[in-house]
Design a protein around this motif. Structure first.
Motif, PDB file in Angstrom:
ATOM      1  N   LYS A  19       7.656  28.912  34.462  1.00  0.00           N
ATOM      2  CA  LYS A  19       7.111  29.820  35.891  1.00  0.00           C
ATOM      3  C   LYS A  19       8.296  30.353  36.471  1.00  0.00           C
ATOM      4  CE  LYS A  19       3.337  27.234  37.620  1.00  0.00           C
ATOM      5  NZ  LYS A  19       2.734  26.651  38.866  1.00  0.00           N
ATOM      6  N   ALA A  20       8.393  31.486  37.245  1.00  0.00           N
ATOM      7  CA  ALA A  20       9.147  32.130  37.830  1.00  0.00           C
ATOM      8  C   ALA A  20       9.790  31.220  38.631  1.00  0.00           C
ATOM      9  CB  ALA A  20       8.513  33.719  38.432  1.00  0.00           C
ATOM     10  N   PRO A  21      11.131  31.335  38.835  1.00  0.00           N
ATOM     11  CA  PRO A  21      11.684  30.478  40.103  1.00  0.00           C
ATOM     12  C   PRO A  21      11.211  31.126  41.621  1.00  0.00           C
ATOM     13  CG  PRO A  21      13.373  32.264  39.448  1.00  0.00           C
ATOM     14  CD  PRO A  21      12.000  32.176  38.501  1.00  0.00           C
ATOM     15  N   ARG A  22      11.141  29.927  42.464  1.00  0.00           N
ATOM     16  CA  ARG A  22      10.893  30.391  43.756  1.00  0.00           C
ATOM     17  C   ARG A  22      11.769  30.913  44.332  1.00  0.00           C
ATOM     18  NH1 ARG A  22       5.966  32.023  43.978  1.00  0.00           N
ATOM     19  NH2 ARG A  22       6.424  31.810  46.300  1.00  0.00           N
ATOM     20  N   PRO A  23      11.746  32.200  45.061  1.00  0.00           N
ATOM     21  CA  PRO A  23      12.922  32.623  45.836  1.00  0.00           C
ATOM     22  C   PRO A  23      12.801  32.118  47.158  1.00  0.00           C
ATOM     23  CG  PRO A  23      10.733  34.083  46.055  1.00  0.00           C
ATOM     24  CD  PRO A  23      10.575  32.824  44.907  1.00  0.00           C
ATOM     25  N   ALA A  24      14.198  32.131  47.956  1.00  0.00           N
ATOM     26  CA  ALA A  24      14.176  31.668  49.188  1.00  0.00           C
ATOM     27  C   ALA A  24      13.418  32.285  50.349  1.00  0.00           C
ATOM     28  CB  ALA A  24      15.695  31.922  49.541  1.00  0.00           C
ATOM     29  N   ASN A  25      13.215  33.573  50.331  1.00  0.00           N
ATOM     30  CA  ASN A  25      12.453  34.244  51.183  1.00  0.00           C
ATOM     31  C   ASN A  25      11.248  34.780  50.502  1.00  0.00           C
ATOM     32  OD1 ASN A  25      13.433  36.329  49.145  1.00  0.00           O
ATOM     33  ND2 ASN A  25      14.027  37.925  50.855  1.00  0.00           N
ATOM     34  N   VAL A  45       7.432  50.468  42.631  1.00  0.00           N
ATOM     35  CA  VAL A  45       7.212  49.211  41.853  1.00  0.00           C
ATOM     36  C   VAL A  45       6.829  47.951  42.816  1.00  0.00           C
ATOM     37  CG1 VAL A  45       7.998  47.731  40.011  1.00  0.00           C
ATOM     38  CG2 VAL A  45       8.428  49.815  40.355  1.00  0.00           C
ATOM     39  N   ARG A  46       5.713  47.035  42.417  1.00  0.00           N
ATOM     40  CA  ARG A  46       5.692  45.874  43.257  1.00  0.00           C
ATOM     41  C   ARG A  46       5.264  44.770  42.200  1.00  0.00           C
ATOM     42  NH1 ARG A  46       0.069  46.164  45.710  1.00  0.00           N
ATOM     43  NH2 ARG A  46      -0.306  47.243  43.770  1.00  0.00           N
ATOM     44  N   ILE A  47       6.136  43.845  42.393  1.00  0.00           N
ATOM     45  CA  ILE A  47       5.952  42.578  41.454  1.00  0.00           C
ATOM     46  C   ILE A  47       5.753  41.300  42.196  1.00  0.00           C
ATOM     47  CG2 ILE A  47       7.685  43.472  40.003  1.00  0.00           C
ATOM     48  CD1 ILE A  47       9.579  41.281  41.140  1.00  0.00           C
ATOM     49  N   LYS A  48       4.862  40.211  41.527  1.00  0.00           N
ATOM     50  CA  LYS A  48       4.795  39.121  42.093  1.00  0.00           C
ATOM     51  C   LYS A  48       4.511  38.061  41.097  1.00  0.00           C
ATOM     52  CE  LYS A  48      -0.318  39.003  42.271  1.00  0.00           C
ATOM     53  NZ  LYS A  48      -1.338  38.983  43.196  1.00  0.00           N
ATOM     54  N   PRO A  49       4.875  36.788  41.242  1.00  0.00           N
ATOM     55  CA  PRO A  49       4.805  35.910  40.041  1.00  0.00           C
ATOM     56  C   PRO A  49       3.389  35.751  39.465  1.00  0.00           C
ATOM     57  CG  PRO A  49       6.011  34.911  42.041  1.00  0.00           C
ATOM     58  CD  PRO A  49       5.540  36.186  42.314  1.00  0.00           C
ATOM     59  N   ASN A  82      14.373  37.382  30.788  1.00  0.00           N
ATOM     60  CA  ASN A  82      13.436  36.517  30.145  1.00  0.00           C
ATOM     61  C   ASN A  82      12.293  36.434  30.764  1.00  0.00           C
ATOM     62  OD1 ASN A  82      15.231  36.380  27.738  1.00  0.00           O
ATOM     63  ND2 ASN A  82      16.407  34.888  28.722  1.00  0.00           N
ATOM     64  N   ALA A  83      11.595  37.443  31.581  1.00  0.00           N
ATOM     65  CA  ALA A  83      10.641  37.200  32.464  1.00  0.00           C
ATOM     66  C   ALA A  83       9.421  38.090  31.991  1.00  0.00           C
ATOM     67  CB  ALA A  83      10.869  37.468  33.757  1.00  0.00           C
ATOM     68  N   GLU A  84       9.127  38.491  30.782  1.00  0.00           N
ATOM     69  CA  GLU A  84       8.047  39.324  30.438  1.00  0.00           C
ATOM     70  C   GLU A  84       6.685  38.781  30.794  1.00  0.00           C
ATOM     71  OE1 GLU A  84      10.126  38.019  28.040  1.00  0.00           O
ATOM     72  OE2 GLU A  84      10.720  39.573  26.818  1.00  0.00           O
ATOM     73  N   LYS A  85       6.600  37.597  30.749  1.00  0.00           N
ATOM     74  CA  LYS A  85       5.134  36.825  31.180  1.00  0.00           C
ATOM     75  C   LYS A  85       5.136  36.219  32.397  1.00  0.00           C
ATOM     76  CE  LYS A  85       3.554  37.978  27.201  1.00  0.00           C
ATOM     77  NZ  LYS A  85       2.567  39.040  27.276  1.00  0.00           N
ATOM     78  N   LEU A  86       6.113  36.170  33.155  1.00  0.00           N
ATOM     79  CA  LEU A  86       6.169  35.343  34.461  1.00  0.00           C
ATOM     80  C   LEU A  86       5.817  36.167  35.656  1.00  0.00           C
ATOM     81  CD1 LEU A  86       9.844  33.750  34.212  1.00  0.00           C
ATOM     82  CD2 LEU A  86       7.569  33.043  33.313  1.00  0.00           C
ATOM     83  N   PHE A  87       5.686  37.767  35.654  1.00  0.00           N
ATOM     84  CA  PHE A  87       5.595  38.495  36.686  1.00  0.00           C
ATOM     85  C   PHE A  87       4.361  39.374  36.199  1.00  0.00           C
ATOM     86  CE2 PHE A  87       9.973  37.732  37.446  1.00  0.00           C
ATOM     87  CZ  PHE A  87      10.029  37.025  38.731  1.00  0.00           C
ATOM     88  N   ASP A  88       3.572  39.783  37.493  1.00  0.00           N
ATOM     89  CA  ASP A  88       2.377  40.781  37.371  1.00  0.00           C
ATOM     90  C   ASP A  88       3.310  41.986  37.938  1.00  0.00           C
ATOM     91  OD1 ASP A  88       0.673  39.203  36.318  1.00  0.00           O
ATOM     92  OD2 ASP A  88      -0.329  38.945  38.265  1.00  0.00           O
ATOM     93  N   ALA A 112      13.283  45.600  42.014  1.00  0.00           N
ATOM     94  CA  ALA A 112      12.200  44.546  42.749  1.00  0.00           C
ATOM     95  C   ALA A 112      12.812  43.010  41.941  1.00  0.00           C
ATOM     96  CB  ALA A 112      10.864  45.108  41.998  1.00  0.00           C
ATOM     97  N   LEU A 113      13.095  43.125  40.771  1.00  0.00           N
ATOM     98  CA  LEU A 113      13.627  41.676  40.405  1.00  0.00           C
ATOM     99  C   LEU A 113      14.972  41.061  41.159  1.00  0.00           C
ATOM    100  CD1 LEU A 113      13.073  42.216  36.592  1.00  0.00           C
ATOM    101  CD2 LEU A 113      12.011  40.587  38.089  1.00  0.00           C
ATOM    102  N   ARG A 114      15.682  42.321  41.490  1.00  0.00           N
ATOM    103  CA  ARG A 114      16.772  41.983  42.247  1.00  0.00           C
ATOM    104  C   ARG A 114      16.451  41.313  43.565  1.00  0.00           C
ATOM    105  NH1 ARG A 114      20.283  46.789  44.070  1.00  0.00           N
ATOM    106  NH2 ARG A 114      18.393  46.898  45.390  1.00  0.00           N
ATOM    107  N   ASN A 115      15.642  41.998  44.386  1.00  0.00           N
ATOM    108  CA  ASN A 115      15.162  41.761  45.513  1.00  0.00           C
ATOM    109  C   ASN A 115      14.415  40.209  45.357  1.00  0.00           C
ATOM    110  OD1 ASN A 115      15.965  43.818  46.702  1.00  0.00           O
ATOM    111  ND2 ASN A 115      13.969  44.961  46.537  1.00  0.00           N
ATOM    112  N   TYR A 116      13.720  39.931  44.454  1.00  0.00           N
ATOM    113  CA  TYR A 116      13.030  38.597  44.223  1.00  0.00           C
ATOM    114  C   TYR A 116      13.954  37.508  44.139  1.00  0.00           C
ATOM    115  CZ  TYR A 116       9.947  35.153  42.222  1.00  0.00           C
ATOM    116  OH  TYR A 116       9.306  33.752  42.153  1.00  0.00           O
TER     117      TYR A 116
END
Length: 156
Positions: A19-25, A45-49, A82-88, A112-116
């Protein structure tokens, strides 16, 4: 001697679903945003787990980008962390050609990944995914046929 079904070892005991790591914000609306630009193309671009869905202008990646190099460019930042299948990933891109749009999408996904998660920054930096490509089309000069091409010279 035949084994019955109850004695077979469970294959999934040692495996964990990644699973994608949970961000602080937590952002508004549940999406982390990134904007990418390349030549005259702009990608929002919009991303979410999630499960690895990737849509470009409401089309699948393979349907929107017919060339393999463009598809690889869009997936490069996700592979770097290494997050090909972790984010929409949802991309809205306008302007430019297909290669410029792929480059803009690459930068947008990276931002977007950097912001995540800030821990992704080093891997994205090492791949050069967070650097905006400054190359633009050179303007046409007066007295010439193009940016560099001159009119044909006639000696006589």
């Amino acid at each position: 001697m035949a084994e019955n079904e109850t004695n077979k070892p469970d294959v999934n005991i040692g495996e964990k679903t990644k699973k994608a790591p949970r961000p602080a914000n937590e952002p508004k609306g549940g999406y982390w945003w990134g904007t990418g630009r390349r030549k005259s193309a702009v990608a929002r671009v919009r991303i979410k787990p999630g499960g690895g869905k990737l849509l470009v202008n409401k089309k699948e990646l393979g349907d929107y980008f017919p060339h393999e190099q463009d598809r690889k460019a869009v997936m490069a930042p996700l592979k770097a962390v290494n997050a090909e299948k972790l984010f929409d990933v949802y991309i809205n891109v306008r302007g430019g050609g297909t290669t410029g749009q792929a480059g803009a999408s690459l930068l947008g996904i990276s931002r977007a990944l950097r912001n995540y998660d800030q821990s992704y920054v080093q891997a994205l930096r090492d791949g050069g995914h967070l650097t905006r490509d400054p190359r633009m089309v050179e303007r046409k000069k007066p007295g010439q046929r193009g940016a560099r091409r001159r009119f044909q010279f006639s000696k006589r």
